[in-house]
Design an enzyme around this catalytic site. Structure first.
Site, PDB file in Angstrom:
ATOM      1  N   LYS A 272     -71.300  19.983 -25.111  1.00  0.00           N
ATOM      2  CA  LYS A 272     -71.587  21.305 -24.894  1.00  0.00           C
ATOM      3  C   LYS A 272     -70.795  21.866 -26.643  1.00  0.00           C
ATOM      4  O   LYS A 272     -69.960  20.635 -27.047  1.00  0.00           O
ATOM      5  CB  LYS A 272     -70.657  22.251 -24.513  1.00  0.00           C
ATOM      6  CG  LYS A 272     -71.096  22.556 -22.711  1.00  0.00           C
ATOM      7  CD  LYS A 272     -70.041  23.173 -21.812  1.00  0.00           C
ATOM      8  CE  LYS A 272     -70.840  23.317 -20.807  1.00  0.00           C
ATOM      9  NZ  LYS A 272     -72.005  24.354 -20.448  1.00  0.00           N
ATOM     10  N   ARG A 346     -76.413  21.962 -10.574  1.00  0.00           N
ATOM     11  CA  ARG A 346     -77.333  21.547  -9.191  1.00  0.00           C
ATOM     12  C   ARG A 346     -77.714  20.565  -8.825  1.00  0.00           C
ATOM     13  O   ARG A 346     -77.863  20.555  -7.764  1.00  0.00           O
ATOM     14  CB  ARG A 346     -79.009  22.110 -10.100  1.00  0.00           C
ATOM     15  CG  ARG A 346     -79.461  21.179 -11.348  1.00  0.00           C
ATOM     16  CD  ARG A 346     -80.574  21.764 -11.702  1.00  0.00           C
ATOM     17  NE  ARG A 346     -80.228  23.030 -12.799  1.00  0.00           N
ATOM     18  CZ  ARG A 346     -80.930  23.827 -13.830  1.00  0.00           C
ATOM     19  NH1 ARG A 346     -82.046  23.631 -13.344  1.00  0.00           N
ATOM     20  NH2 ARG A 346     -80.252  24.957 -14.585  1.00  0.00           N
TER      21      ARG A 346
END
Length: 498
Positions: A272, A346
């Protein structure tokens, strides 16, 4: 934590220093909501003062008034944003106003709330909002911060009635757990990591009706938890799977809860940008929410069995970090091709869903700060709800409306499923960019099991927006961790118990 009680009169021994009244918008000005503990003279004085200072009655407006006839106390008038005296349908506005008042009362020793409370819904809104608003997190402050209001008295005619006492007990039980969830989210990742989160859960539930079991990295390998192991490879602090179990006698239903617990998300090798990491200590808010909801369900003694899975890992960039194009194997035997290591949530949730399916619950809920796409669609205050049946989505949305948590249904569009096809594995873990919140849910659905040839009813709550407030406080919502999702899960369990 702020203490709260009910009384059928304004306390006089000792006398409260502050009274709190509620205002609404009338004829382009603010008026105080009449209650029996404010005399006509006091109401007239307050209304005149609000007009003189140009008060509007808008939400979060705070007006302080002295010299009110019949009392020596300071009167704090808080705006509701309503255009009429509130009824049951306005409970959330009352809840938020009570929260605003509680925040404004920081540093006060004792205050009495003179809010409309003729119905259980309005009394619940006042007590809940006041407790939610009185939250503070000062663990890391080196100097004493202004303490939350020490004691609150909610004045209601039915203070001694069984129904009112039940409302108060529920509000305290839920607020205690919401505060714990907020504390977890606010704790810096240096101190909250998978093993310490697991230890905190064990400590929190000691002596309660909730049993705690912790699976370490060796146990996860035996269970073939490719998601947790893969995500955790880049961190010096290995993953954990915490199972919470609440088994009341003669349970009317059994629900499985799965929470995303990424204690810090750097993005992994798909790193990020720096400012994208600033709030990533909150990437475990889903695990905090389901853990706290489990605690509240148990504290309330609901006849609903709960099995909860906290999927805990830290997504870092260590020498053995998971790589794009790796393939991992999940507990249900499916293989997954890794595409973007910053879509790690996920993966750990897939482990939880697959293992949760093995206990064959009546329904499954997963709660996760899963996608930025949900925030693009719905903004920063609303949760996306996606499920495999209309009935379970409607149940979740109904529970959210009952508690005042903002949630909105989104479709599970099967035409997006082909974008998850992989050439070398059973499935890729990310799909096309458009509809990203939906493709994430479609991936999760791959790990929801079946009972009797029918997929277990399942709903996915993407709380990426409302789980953390990086702006100014409002209503009962503080800056930082919000505890969003706890109340909806509890309300859903209550609806199943009816």
């Amino acid at each position: 934590m702020t203490s709260i009680s009910l009384s059928d009169r304004i306390p006089t021994r000792p006398a409260v220093a502050t009274l709190v009244a509620l205002s609404y918008q009338q004829d382009k000005a603010a008026g105080v909501v009449p209650v029996e503990w404010l005399s006509p003279e006091a109401l007239s004085y307050l209304d005149a003062h609000l007009t003189a200072v140009g008060a509007s009655g808008a939400a979060d407006e705070i007006i302080k008034v002295t010299g009110v006839p019949g009392t020596q106390a300071l009167v704090l008038v808080v705006g509701s944003g309503l255009s009429a005296v509130p009824g049951d349908d306005d409970a959330e506005s009352v809840r938020r106003a009570a929260g605003s008042a509680a925040r404004a009362l920081a540093g006060t020793s004792h205050a009495a709330l003179l809010f409309p409370s003729a119905t259980p819904a309005l009394l619940a809104a006042t007590t809940e909002g006041a407790l939610f608003g009185a939250y503070s997190f000062t663990t890391y402050k080196s100097k004493d911060a202004k303490a939350p209001v020490g004691r609150l008295t909610v004045v209601t005619a039915d203070a001694k009635g069984a129904a009112a006492r039940k409302v108060l007990a529920r509000a305290i039980a839920v607020a205690d757990q919401v505060s714990w969830a907020r504390d977890l989210v606010n704790t810096p990742p240096l101190d909250l990591y998978p093993a310490s989160f697991a230890a905190e859960a064990r400590k929190h539930f000691t002596g309660s009706k909730v049993a705690v079991r912790v699976a370490d990295e060796k146990s996860l390998e035996r269970q073939q938890c490719g998601g947790l192991i893969g995500v955790g490879r880049g961190s010096a602090r290995p993953p954990r799977l915490v199972t919470l179990t609440y088994k009341p006698a003669r349970a009317k239903a059994h629900i499985a809860l799965i929470g995303k617990g990424i204690t810090f998300d750097s993005g992994g090798l798909c790193l990020k940008p720096a400012d994208g990491m600033l709030t990533m200590k909150s990437d475990m808010a889903g695990a905090a929410a389901v853990a706290a909801a489990t605690g509240a369900i148990a504290a309330l003694g609901l006849p609903i069995a709960v099995t909860t899975y906290l999927c805990l890992a830290e997504n870092m960039t260590g020498a053995d970090a998971q790589r794009p194009s790796d393939v991992v194997t999940m507990p249900n035997g499916k293989t997954v091709e890794i595409i973007n290591t910053d879509a790690e949530g996920r993966l750990v949730m897939a482990d939880g869903l697959a293992i949760g399916s093995s206990v064959k619950p009546d329904l499954m809920l997963d709660v996760a700060t899963l996608t930025g796409a949900a925030m693009v669609a719905l903004g920063g205050r609303t949760t996306a709800v996606i499920g495999n049946t209309d009935q379970i989505v409607d149940q979740v949305i109904g529970a959210a409306k009952a508690t005042g948590e903002d949630m909105w249904p989104m479709p599970l569009l099967q035409e997006l499923r082909p974008s998850l096809d992989s050439q070398i594995a059973d499935v890729k873990h990310t799909g096309e960019r458009w509809g990203g919140a939906i493709t994430a849910a479609l991936f999760l659905q791959e790990f929801v099991g079946e009972v009797g040839g029918t997929q277990i009813p399942w709903a996915h709550l993407d709380i990426a927006g409302p789980s953390f407030n990086d702006k100014a406080p409002y209503g009962y919502t503080p800056a930082g961790g919000t505890g969003h999702g706890v109340r909806t899960v509890v309300a859903l369990a209550e609806s199943l118990a009816d």
